[in-house]
Design a protein around this motif. Structure first.
Motif, PDB file in Angstrom:
ATOM      1  N   PRO A  43      58.363  22.954  17.109  1.00 44.25           N
ATOM      2  CA  PRO A  43      57.982  22.069  16.000  1.00 44.25           C
ATOM      3  C   PRO A  43      58.587  22.532  14.675  1.00 44.25           C
ATOM      4  N   SER A  44      58.760  21.576  13.749  1.00 44.65           N
ATOM      5  CA  SER A  44      59.305  21.923  12.434  1.00 44.65           C
ATOM      6  C   SER A  44      58.388  21.499  11.280  1.00 44.65           C
ATOM      7  N   ARG A  45      57.984  20.229  11.241  1.00 40.93           N
ATOM      8  CA  ARG A  45      57.091  19.816  10.145  1.00 40.93           C
ATOM      9  C   ARG A  45      56.271  18.596  10.549  1.00 40.93           C
ATOM     10  N   TRP A  46      55.139  18.458   9.870  1.00 41.63           N
ATOM     11  CA  TRP A  46      54.241  17.345  10.144  1.00 41.63           C
ATOM     12  C   TRP A  46      54.770  16.043   9.533  1.00 41.63           C
ATOM     13  N   ILE A  47      54.514  14.954  10.261  1.00 41.06           N
ATOM     14  CA  ILE A  47      54.687  13.611   9.708  1.00 41.06           C
ATOM     15  C   ILE A  47      53.316  13.060   9.338  1.00 41.06           C
ATOM     16  N   GLU A  48      52.374  13.198  10.271  1.00 39.09           N
ATOM     17  CA  GLU A  48      50.970  12.831  10.032  1.00 39.09           C
ATOM     18  C   GLU A  48      50.088  13.872  10.717  1.00 39.09           C
ATOM     19  N   ARG A  49      49.247  14.537   9.942  1.00 39.99           N
ATOM     20  CA  ARG A  49      48.439  15.618  10.510  1.00 39.99           C
ATOM     21  C   ARG A  49      46.945  15.280  10.483  1.00 39.99           C
ATOM     22  N   PRO A  50      46.334  15.215  11.672  1.00 39.32           N
ATOM     23  CA  PRO A  50      44.875  15.041  11.698  1.00 39.32           C
ATOM     24  C   PRO A  50      44.165  16.368  11.436  1.00 39.32           C
ATOM     25  N   GLU A  51      42.945  16.293  11.065  1.00 41.18           N
ATOM     26  CA  GLU A  51      42.173  17.508  10.739  1.00 41.18           C
ATOM     27  C   GLU A  51      41.983  18.385  11.986  1.00 41.18           C
ATOM     28  N   ASP A  52      42.090  19.685  11.807  1.00 40.57           N
ATOM     29  CA  ASP A  52      41.859  20.701  12.837  1.00 40.57           C
ATOM     30  C   ASP A  52      42.921  20.716  13.948  1.00 40.57           C
ATOM     31  N   TYR A  53      44.070  20.155  13.697  1.00 40.38           N
ATOM     32  CA  TYR A  53      45.155  20.188  14.688  1.00 40.38           C
ATOM     33  C   TYR A  53      46.308  21.052  14.176  1.00 40.38           C
ATOM     34  N   ILE A  54      46.982  21.711  15.101  1.00 34.09           N
ATOM     35  CA  ILE A  54      48.165  22.497  14.773  1.00 34.09           C
ATOM     36  C   ILE A  54      49.341  22.014  15.636  1.00 34.09           C
ATOM     37  N   MET A  55      50.543  22.305  15.165  1.00 32.72           N
ATOM     38  CA  MET A  55      51.743  21.931  15.936  1.00 32.72           C
ATOM     39  C   MET A  55      51.955  22.936  17.069  1.00 32.72           C
ATOM     40  N   VAL A  56      52.384  22.441  18.224  1.00 31.58           N
ATOM     41  CA  VAL A  56      52.639  23.312  19.378  1.00 31.58           C
ATOM     42  C   VAL A  56      54.030  23.018  19.952  1.00 31.58           C
ATOM     43  N   PRO A  57      54.666  24.009  20.571  1.00 36.59           N
ATOM     44  CA  PRO A  57      55.951  23.770  21.240  1.00 36.59           C
ATOM     45  C   PRO A  57      55.730  23.167  22.626  1.00 36.59           C
ATOM     46  N   MET A  58      56.834  22.819  23.275  1.00 34.45           N
ATOM     47  CA  MET A  58      56.779  22.337  24.649  1.00 34.45           C
ATOM     48  C   MET A  58      58.087  22.704  25.338  1.00 34.45           C
ATOM     49  N   GLU A  59      57.991  23.054  26.614  1.00 36.07           N
ATOM     50  CA  GLU A  59      59.187  23.370  27.383  1.00 36.07           C
ATOM     51  C   GLU A  59      59.036  22.814  28.786  1.00 36.07           C
ATOM     52  N   GLY A  60      60.133  22.251  29.305  1.00 35.13           N
ATOM     53  CA  GLY A  60      60.053  21.641  30.630  1.00 35.13           C
ATOM     54  C   GLY A  60      61.409  21.307  31.191  1.00 35.13           C
ATOM     55  N   GLU A  61      61.384  20.565  32.283  1.00 34.40           N
ATOM     56  CA  GLU A  61      62.597  20.244  33.030  1.00 34.40           C
ATOM     57  C   GLU A  61      62.617  18.758  33.358  1.00 34.40           C
ATOM     58  N   ILE A  62      63.807  18.182  33.311  1.00 36.66           N
ATOM     59  CA  ILE A  62      63.973  16.770  33.632  1.00 36.66           C
ATOM     60  C   ILE A  62      64.409  16.638  35.092  1.00 36.66           C
ATOM     61  N   ALA A  63      63.763  15.733  35.824  1.00 41.18           N
ATOM     62  CA  ALA A  63      64.113  15.505  37.232  1.00 41.18           C
ATOM     63  C   ALA A  63      65.576  15.078  37.348  1.00 41.18           C
ATOM     64  N   SER A  64      66.186  15.378  38.489  1.00 40.97           N
ATOM     65  CA  SER A  64      67.603  15.092  38.683  1.00 40.97           C
ATOM     66  C   SER A  64      67.922  13.604  38.564  1.00 40.97           C
ATOM     67  N   ASP A  65      66.950  12.735  38.881  1.00 43.49           N
ATOM     68  CA  ASP A  65      67.181  11.294  38.745  1.00 43.49           C
ATOM     69  C   ASP A  65      66.734  10.769  37.383  1.00 43.49           C
ATOM     70  N   GLY A  66      66.291  11.670  36.489  1.00 44.66           N
ATOM     71  CA  GLY A  66      65.894  11.278  35.143  1.00 44.66           C
ATOM     72  C   GLY A  66      64.588  10.531  35.057  1.00 44.66           C
ATOM     73  N   SER A  67      63.784  10.574  36.122  1.00 46.88           N
ATOM     74  CA  SER A  67      62.554   9.778  36.150  1.00 46.88           C
ATOM     75  C   SER A  67      61.336  10.513  35.607  1.00 46.88           C
ATOM     76  N   LEU A  68      61.456  11.823  35.318  1.00 45.28           N
ATOM     77  CA  LEU A  68      60.293  12.594  34.879  1.00 45.28           C
ATOM     78  C   LEU A  68      60.731  13.787  34.033  1.00 45.28           C
ATOM     79  N   PHE A  69      60.023  13.995  32.936  1.00 46.64           N
ATOM     80  CA  PHE A  69      60.175  15.190  32.119  1.00 46.64           C
ATOM     81  C   PHE A  69      58.824  15.896  32.135  1.00 46.64           C
ATOM     82  N   ALA A  70      58.758  17.051  32.792  1.00 42.17           N
ATOM     83  CA  ALA A  70      57.477  17.740  32.982  1.00 42.17           C
ATOM     84  C   ALA A  70      57.634  19.225  32.689  1.00 42.17           C
ATOM     85  N   GLY A  71      56.540  19.829  32.260  1.00 35.90           N
ATOM     86  CA  GLY A  71      56.556  21.258  31.956  1.00 35.90           C
ATOM     87  C   GLY A  71      55.207  21.695  31.421  1.00 35.90           C
ATOM     88  N   ARG A  72      55.231  22.583  30.429  1.00 34.89           N
ATOM     89  CA  ARG A  72      53.980  23.103  29.904  1.00 34.89           C
ATOM     90  C   ARG A  72      54.043  23.243  28.391  1.00 34.89           C
TER      91      ARG A  72
END
Length: 202
Positions: free
Chosen positions: A158-187
């Motif tokens: 994450p870099s910066r907020w566009i709209e921030r609700p109360e008590d929320y923080i920005m988090v990263p995400m990392e994952g892998e795209i299926a070979s047919d491009g039908s799913l992006f999943a990770g943690r």
């Protein structure tokens, strides 16, 4: 006064020579005289204009010198275009600009839309747009990452907020795209968070 016979013969011969010179000059002027013309081997006659082919500016000409006693040099041409060893790998975020699904974090299961805003080579910038249905909390922030075509994986930070609700923080995400491009999943690599699953919509 009478001419001697020898003088008469000289006069006749002189007249014949003059007449012959005149005829030879006329024939030469018409291109019929002067004897054969020889062209040195080092200076061949130019080709007929209709047979002249202009050189191709987009090609490289390579002259292959023959061995002694062989035929004239052979002219070989090749295309001047550069061909890379491998073509750039396809970036699935270039094709699909909106990915929709959900993720798990401390507030519980939360709806997520990943909206791609810019793709430059392997670098991707997007908007992390989320909504927590039970509480109605919603927000969005900018993220960016580098797609790795060899593994089909990407980590977004994450870099910066566009709209921030109360008590929320920005988090990263990392994952892998299926070979047919039908799913992006990770943690979501943040304490209390879990997996995410996104599918392309357009």
């Amino acid at each position: 006064m009478l001419q001697s016979s020898s003088e008469g013969r000289v006069a006749k011969c002189s007249g014949a020579a003059a007449w012959g010179a005149l005829v030879a000059g006329a024939l030469f002027a018409l291109g019929c005289g002067g004897g054969p013309h020889y062209v040195p081997a080092a200076a061949p006659l130019p080709p007929d204009p209709a047979e002249v082919v202009a050189p191709d500016p987009a090609a490289i000409y390579i002259i292959v010198q023959p061995a002694e006693g062989e035929a004239a040099p052979e002219i070989v041409t090749r295309d001047d275009g550069w061909v890379p060893r491998t073509f750039p790998a396809d970036n699935p975020f270039q094709r699909s600009r909106t990915w929709v699904g959900d993720y798990d974090c401390t507030q519980g299961n939360t709806g997520l839309a990943l909206r791609i805003v810019d793709v430059r080579g392997r670098v991707v910038r997007a908007v992390f747009d989320f909504r927590h249905a039970p509480t109605g909390a919603a927000g969005s922030y900018l993220i960016s990452g580098t797609y790795e075509p060899e593994t089909r994986r990407v980590r977004f930070d994450p870099s910066r907020w566009i709209e921030r609700p109360e008590d929320y923080i920005m988090v990263p995400m990392e994952g892998e795209i299926a070979s047919d491009g039908s799913l992006f999943a990770g943690r979501i690599p943040f304490p209390g968070c879990g997996a995410f699953h996104l599918k392309p919509t357009r």
